[in-house]
Design a protein around this motif. Structure first.
Motif, short mmCIF file in Angstrom:
data_model
loop_
_atom_site.label_atom_id
_atom_site.label_comp_id
_atom_site.label_asym_id
_atom_site.label_seq_id
_atom_site.Cartn_x
_atom_site.Cartn_y
_atom_site.Cartn_z
N ALA A 60 69.90 -28.08 91.39
CA ALA A 60 70.77 -27.75 90.25
C ALA A 60 69.97 -27.05 89.15
CB ALA A 60 71.45 -29.01 89.73
N VAL A 61 68.76 -27.54 88.89
CA VAL A 61 67.91 -26.93 87.86
C VAL A 61 67.51 -25.52 88.27
CG1 VAL A 61 65.64 -27.07 86.74
CG2 VAL A 61 67.07 -29.11 86.93
N LEU A 62 67.13 -25.33 89.53
CA LEU A 62 66.73 -24.00 89.98
C LEU A 62 67.90 -23.02 89.94
CD1 LEU A 62 64.52 -22.12 90.95
CD2 LEU A 62 64.94 -22.93 93.29
N VAL A 63 69.09 -23.47 90.29
CA VAL A 63 70.27 -22.60 90.20
C VAL A 63 70.47 -22.16 88.75
CG1 VAL A 63 72.80 -22.52 90.36
CG2 VAL A 63 71.45 -23.43 92.26
N GLU A 68 70.15 -17.73 84.81
CA GLU A 68 69.74 -17.20 83.51
C GLU A 68 68.70 -16.11 83.66
OE1 GLU A 68 67.73 -18.88 79.43
OE2 GLU A 68 69.19 -20.16 80.46
N TRP A 69 67.72 -16.33 84.54
CA TRP A 69 66.64 -15.37 84.77
C TRP A 69 67.19 -14.03 85.25
CZ3 TRP A 69 64.27 -13.47 89.42
CH2 TRP A 69 62.98 -12.97 89.25
N LEU A 70 68.27 -14.08 86.00
CA LEU A 70 68.89 -12.87 86.53
C LEU A 70 69.84 -12.21 85.54
CD1 LEU A 70 69.55 -14.18 90.13
CD2 LEU A 70 68.13 -12.19 89.55
N GLY A 71 70.01 -12.80 84.36
CA GLY A 71 70.87 -12.20 83.34
C GLY A 71 72.22 -12.85 83.23
N GLY A 72 72.40 -14.00 83.85
CA GLY A 72 73.68 -14.70 83.78
C GLY A 72 73.73 -15.68 82.62
N LYS A 74 73.36 -18.68 80.05
CA LYS A 74 72.13 -19.33 79.58
C LYS A 74 72.26 -20.86 79.59
CE LYS A 74 70.68 -15.36 76.89
NZ LYS A 74 69.84 -14.86 77.93
N HIS A 75 72.78 -21.39 80.67
CA HIS A 75 72.95 -22.84 80.79
C HIS A 75 71.61 -23.57 80.88
CE1 HIS A 75 77.17 -22.20 81.04
NE2 HIS A 75 77.11 -21.60 82.21
N TYR A 76 70.64 -22.96 81.54
CA TYR A 76 69.33 -23.61 81.67
C TYR A 76 68.74 -23.86 80.29
CZ TYR A 76 64.51 -24.59 82.83
OH TYR A 76 63.29 -25.20 82.93
N SER A 77 68.66 -22.81 79.47
CA SER A 77 68.06 -22.95 78.14
C SER A 77 68.86 -23.89 77.26
CB SER A 77 67.93 -21.59 77.46
OG SER A 77 66.98 -20.80 78.14
N GLU A 79 70.45 -26.49 78.17
CA GLU A 79 70.21 -27.87 78.61
C GLU A 79 68.75 -28.30 78.48
OE1 GLU A 79 71.64 -28.32 82.60
OE2 GLU A 79 73.64 -27.60 82.06
N ARG A 80 67.83 -27.38 78.77
CA ARG A 80 66.42 -27.78 78.92
C ARG A 80 65.48 -27.07 77.95
NH1 ARG A 80 65.49 -30.42 83.87
NH2 ARG A 80 63.35 -29.68 83.87
N GLY A 81 65.97 -26.15 77.15
CA GLY A 81 65.11 -25.40 76.25
C GLY A 81 64.37 -24.29 76.98
N HIS A 82 63.32 -23.81 76.36
CA HIS A 82 62.52 -22.73 76.95
C HIS A 82 62.00 -23.19 78.31
CE1 HIS A 82 59.16 -20.02 77.66
NE2 HIS A 82 59.74 -19.20 76.81
N PRO A 83 61.97 -22.30 79.30
CA PRO A 83 61.54 -22.71 80.64
C PRO A 83 60.15 -23.35 80.69
CG PRO A 83 62.56 -20.57 80.75
CD PRO A 83 62.46 -20.92 79.29
#
Length: 139
Positions: A60-63, A68-72, A74-77, A79-83
């Motif tokens: 789930a984290v990698l997805v 986000e990395w691909l330009g989609g 920004k759910h990762y940031s 939830e988790r802040g800067h990578p």
């Protein structure tokens, strides 16, 4: 292809790849294929052992990260802040063998999911820069 003109820690493909790759459903297929490869490849045994038996949380984290990395979105940031990839992986010994096993699994996952060859090659160049930067073990 020329190196990306941004710091390696934030190396990401140009925006728009999220949609061209097929959005979150395609990213999820790639992540599932990536972890299948990790489970199947003897050379990935060491990096697989860095993960717990239940891969659902890390998938789930990698997805979220790859979306986000691909330009989609920004759910990762959100939830988790800067990578902070290097900091988050500092507890794991990562040398050339681990980098290469990770890259082999990702290339196989992109091939398995039939990612466009030109996009796959561009992504793999960016993945190499990130994976190489993550090394923290001289091996």
């Amino acid at each position: 292809m020329n190196p990306l003109p941004i710091p390696v820690a934030d190396a990401r493909p140009a925006s728009g790849h999220f949609e061209s790759i097929g959005g979150e459903p395609a990213v999820t297929r790639i992540v599932d294929a990536f972890y299948r490869q990790m489970d199947a490849r003897p050379e990935a045994r060491v990096i697989r052992a860095m993960h717990g038996p239940d891969l659902a949380p890390v998938k789930a984290v990698l997805v979220r990260y790859l979306c986000e990395w691909l330009g989609g979105p920004k759910h990762y940031s959100a939830e988790r802040g800067h990578p902070r990839l290097r900091m988050r992986h500092a507890a794991f010994p990562i040398g050339a063998a681990e980098r290469d096993a990770w890259l082999d699994c990702m290339r196989a996952a992109l091939d398995e999911t039939r990612t466009d060859a030109a996009l796959r090659d561009m992504l793999m160049q960016a993945f190499f820069r990130i994976a190489d930067w993550m090394r923290n073990n001289g091996s």
